[in-house]
Design an enzyme around this catalytic site. Structure first.
Site, PDB file in Angstrom:
ATOM      1  CG  ASP A 187      -2.105   0.949   1.025  1.00 22.31           C
ATOM      2  OD1 ASP A 187      -3.243   0.461   0.892  1.00 22.31           O
ATOM      3  OD2 ASP A 187      -1.877   2.186   0.986  1.00 22.31           O
ATOM      4  NE  ARG A 222      -5.742  -0.106   5.112  1.00 26.43           N
ATOM      5  CZ  ARG A 222      -6.609  -0.661   5.963  1.00 26.43           C
ATOM      6  NH1 ARG A 222      -6.772  -0.180   7.176  1.00 26.43           N
ATOM      7  NH2 ARG A 222      -7.346  -1.677   5.578  1.00 26.43           N
ATOM      8  CB  THR A 264     -11.599   3.540  -9.777  1.00 26.67           C
ATOM      9  OG1 THR A 264     -12.524   2.682  -9.109  1.00 26.67           O
ATOM     10  CG2 THR A 264     -10.452   2.726 -10.325  1.00 26.67           C
ATOM     11  CB  THR A 278     -15.379  -0.212  -9.708  1.00 22.71           C
ATOM     12  OG1 THR A 278     -15.642  -1.098  -8.626  1.00 22.71           O
ATOM     13  CG2 THR A 278     -16.628  -0.041 -10.554  1.00 22.71           C
ATOM     14  CB  CYS A 334     -20.207   1.665  -5.309  1.00 24.70           C
ATOM     15  SG  CYS A 334     -18.767   0.817  -4.669  1.00 24.70           S
TER      16      CYS A 334
HETATM   17  N1  LIG Z   1     -15.334  -0.638  -0.695  1.00 21.57           N
HETATM   18  C1  LIG Z   1     -16.267  -1.277  -1.362  1.00 21.57           C
HETATM   19  O1  LIG Z   1     -17.322  -1.552  -0.835  1.00 21.57           O
HETATM   20  C2  LIG Z   1     -16.067  -1.671  -2.806  1.00 21.57           C
HETATM   21  C3  LIG Z   1     -16.906  -2.646  -3.345  1.00 21.57           C
HETATM   22  C4  LIG Z   1     -16.710  -3.031  -4.650  1.00 21.57           C
HETATM   23  C5  LIG Z   1     -15.724  -2.432  -5.415  1.00 21.57           C
HETATM   24  N2  LIG Z   1     -14.928  -1.462  -4.891  1.00 21.57           N
HETATM   25  C6  LIG Z   1     -13.884  -0.880  -5.735  1.00 21.57           C
HETATM   26  O2  LIG Z   1     -12.631  -1.403  -5.330  1.00 21.57           O
HETATM   27  C7  LIG Z   1     -11.609  -0.431  -5.493  1.00 21.57           C
HETATM   28  C8  LIG Z   1     -10.897  -0.185  -4.166  1.00 21.57           C
HETATM   29  O3  LIG Z   1     -11.833   0.339  -3.244  1.00 21.57           O
HETATM   30  P1  LIG Z   1     -11.591   0.356  -1.674  1.00 21.57           P
HETATM   31  O4  LIG Z   1     -12.895   0.637  -1.054  1.00 21.57           O
HETATM   32  O5  LIG Z   1     -10.836  -0.865  -1.240  1.00 21.57           O
HETATM   33  O6  LIG Z   1     -10.637   1.626  -1.557  1.00 21.57           O
HETATM   34  P2  LIG Z   1      -9.860   2.120  -0.236  1.00 21.57           P
HETATM   35  O7  LIG Z   1      -9.717   3.584  -0.372  1.00 21.57           O
HETATM   36  O8  LIG Z   1     -10.481   1.535   0.988  1.00 21.57           O
HETATM   37  O9  LIG Z   1      -8.437   1.429  -0.370  1.00 21.57           O
HETATM   38  C9  LIG Z   1      -7.557   1.643  -1.413  1.00 21.57           C
HETATM   39  C10 LIG Z   1      -6.128   1.521  -0.891  1.00 21.57           C
HETATM   40  O10 LIG Z   1      -5.267   1.667  -2.021  1.00 21.57           O
HETATM   41  C11 LIG Z   1      -4.135   2.424  -1.617  1.00 21.57           C
HETATM   42  N3  LIG Z   1      -3.513   2.964  -2.828  1.00 21.57           N
HETATM   43  C12 LIG Z   1      -3.902   4.002  -3.608  1.00 21.57           C
HETATM   44  N4  LIG Z   1      -3.077   4.127  -4.668  1.00 21.57           N
HETATM   45  C13 LIG Z   1      -2.142   3.152  -4.555  1.00 21.57           C
HETATM   46  C14 LIG Z   1      -1.031   2.755  -5.330  1.00 21.57           C
HETATM   47  N5  LIG Z   1      -0.733   3.367  -6.469  1.00 21.57           N
HETATM   48  N6  LIG Z   1      -0.281   1.730  -4.890  1.00 21.57           N
HETATM   49  C15 LIG Z   1      -0.577   1.093  -3.751  1.00 21.57           C
HETATM   50  N7  LIG Z   1      -1.627   1.399  -2.973  1.00 21.57           N
HETATM   51  C16 LIG Z   1      -2.413   2.407  -3.372  1.00 21.57           C
HETATM   52  C17 LIG Z   1      -4.689   3.447  -0.649  1.00 21.57           C
HETATM   53  O11 LIG Z   1      -3.676   3.945   0.210  1.00 21.57           O
HETATM   54  C18 LIG Z   1      -5.748   2.631   0.096  1.00 21.57           C
HETATM   55  O12 LIG Z   1      -5.243   2.045   1.275  1.00 21.57           O
HETATM   56  C19 LIG Z   1     -12.294   0.804  -6.083  1.00 21.57           C
HETATM   57  O13 LIG Z   1     -12.216   0.743  -7.473  1.00 21.57           O
HETATM   58  C20 LIG Z   1     -13.735   0.629  -5.628  1.00 21.57           C
HETATM   59  O14 LIG Z   1     -14.638   1.307  -6.461  1.00 21.57           O
HETATM   60  C21 LIG Z   1     -15.070  -1.071  -3.584  1.00 21.57           C
END
Ligand SMILES: NC(=O)c1ccc[n+]([C@@H]2O[C@H](COP(=O)([O-])OP(=O)(O)OC[C@H]3O[C@@H](n4cnc5c(N)ncnc54)[C@H](O)[C@@H]3O)[C@@H](O)[C@H]2O)c1
Length: 329
Positions: free
Chosen positions: A33, A38, A84, A119, A259
């Protein structure tokens, strides 16, 4: 421990951490990460998202969590779970995906596998392969390394629909031995895989799951506003309508999170790019955004009535304002 597969999960948030936790139970895995806070917390076995308890964060198989880019070089199977979001003008912001793709490309070796889980709008995986993975690795996808897409359905705070119990789409078009490897890894994540060769179909399926919900909630919000203005009993209308076998029971309310308010804009972006007009796609956005005002007016009215009855100012409890930073409410 299976030595030949070394997964690396990039982005340890709501989506990435559960994936990493399941993988490290079987493979020597890296959780990467870019946010040092984090990583620091997770290394101290603290999940600030409160999805995992301390003992669940004890790692096996020499796995580790890091924000040091050099650590990922032992990996040969990358899973990308970075955010995203959309920009202020509602355009897809792929910057996190691009950064992650460049990082992976710099470490890619022959026969490595990359699976995107974030996504996206349909066509994004192909765009990232052509413009970043191929370009920065100087290798060729489909020949030297292989790419797939597996959208996420995790529902934070929901103990029933956990990652191991829900069906997970997995899209990859690759030779048999590569597909076998991908399935081996993904069976560790989910027991119910839905396979397809079409990455674009999987990308589209993910966004339409959320857009369908956004539109259905918008319709029921419209009916709530109508009932309110007409002084009709909304609950009674729904009770009666629900007695029909094919009436879909959606509940009115605020639509927040990252989302539903975001995904219609992702699909709209690619539709517009291809000069395709989708008439219903964004219809739910206006209605659902306007619900903040509707709820606020209702609360204000209630408070003014209550205030006349009691001398003190009423206390208002707002639940679920945001379940994570920077999401739309
Ligand atoms: N949270 C949900 O309920 C959910 C459900 C389905 C899909 N999604 C999709 O999944 C994806 C991730 O969502 P999330 O909720 O886990 O996000 P989040 O913000 O909880 O976590 C993302 C993590 O990625 C890290 N990060 C950002 N850029 C980075 C990089 N270049 N290299 C390494 N780490 C990096 C951030 O520090 C963060 O800890 C998104 O596209 C979201 O739309 C989320």
């Amino acid at each position: 421990m299976i030595n030949t597969i070394n997964p690396c999960v990039i982005g340890l948030g709501y989506v990435g951490l559960p994936v990493f936790i399941r993988l490290q139970a079987k493979f020597r895995s890296i959780g990467f990460d870019s946010d040092p806070y984090r990583v620091k917390n997770l290394s101290k076995k603290i999940d600030t998202n409160k999805e995992f308890k301390k003992k669940q964060l004890i790692l096996k198989n020499q796995s580790l969590i890091s924000h040091d880019k050099k650590r990922i070089k032992i990996s040969n199977f990358y899973i990308v779970t970075v955010p995203t979001p959309i920009t202020k003008s509602n355009k897809p912001d792929l910057s996190h995906l691009i950064n992650a793709s460049i990082l992976i490309a710099k470490h890619l070796k022959k026969n490595d596998i990359v699976i995107y889980e974030s996504t996206v709008y349909p066509g994004t995986t192909k765009f990232l392969v052509n413009n970043y993975l191929n370009k920065y690795s100087k290798l060729k996808e489909g020949k030297d390394f292989f790419v797939g897409y597996s959208p996420e359905r995790v529902n934070p705070g929901d103990n029933k629909h956990t990652i191991s119990k829900i069906k997970k789409i997995l899209a990859i078009s690759a030779p048999k031995n590569i597909k076998h490897k991908v399935k081996l890894v993904y069976k560790q994540i989910s027991k119910k895989l839905i396979l397809t060769n079409s990455i674009e179909s999987a990308e589209t399926a993910k966004v339409i799951e959320n857009i369908q919900r956004d539109l259905n909630i918008a319709f029921i919000n419209d009916i709530l506003i109508f009932s309110d203005k007409m002084n009709y009993n909304f609950d009674e209308i729904i009770r009666l309508a629900s007695s029909k076998w094919n009436f879909l029971k959606f509940k009115p309310g605020l639509v927040g999170g990252h989302c539903l308010p975001v995904d219609p804009h992702y699909l709209n972006y690619v539709a517009k790019l291809n000069k395709i007009k989708l008439k219903t796609l964004l219809a739910g956005r206006d209605v659902n955004n306007s619900m903040q005002e509707f709820v606020l007016k209702k609360v204000e009215k209630k408070i003014s009535i209550t205030k006349s009855k009691i001398a003190r100012l009423p206390k208002v409890l707002i639940c679920g304002l945001t379940y994570k930073d920077n999401v739309q409410t």
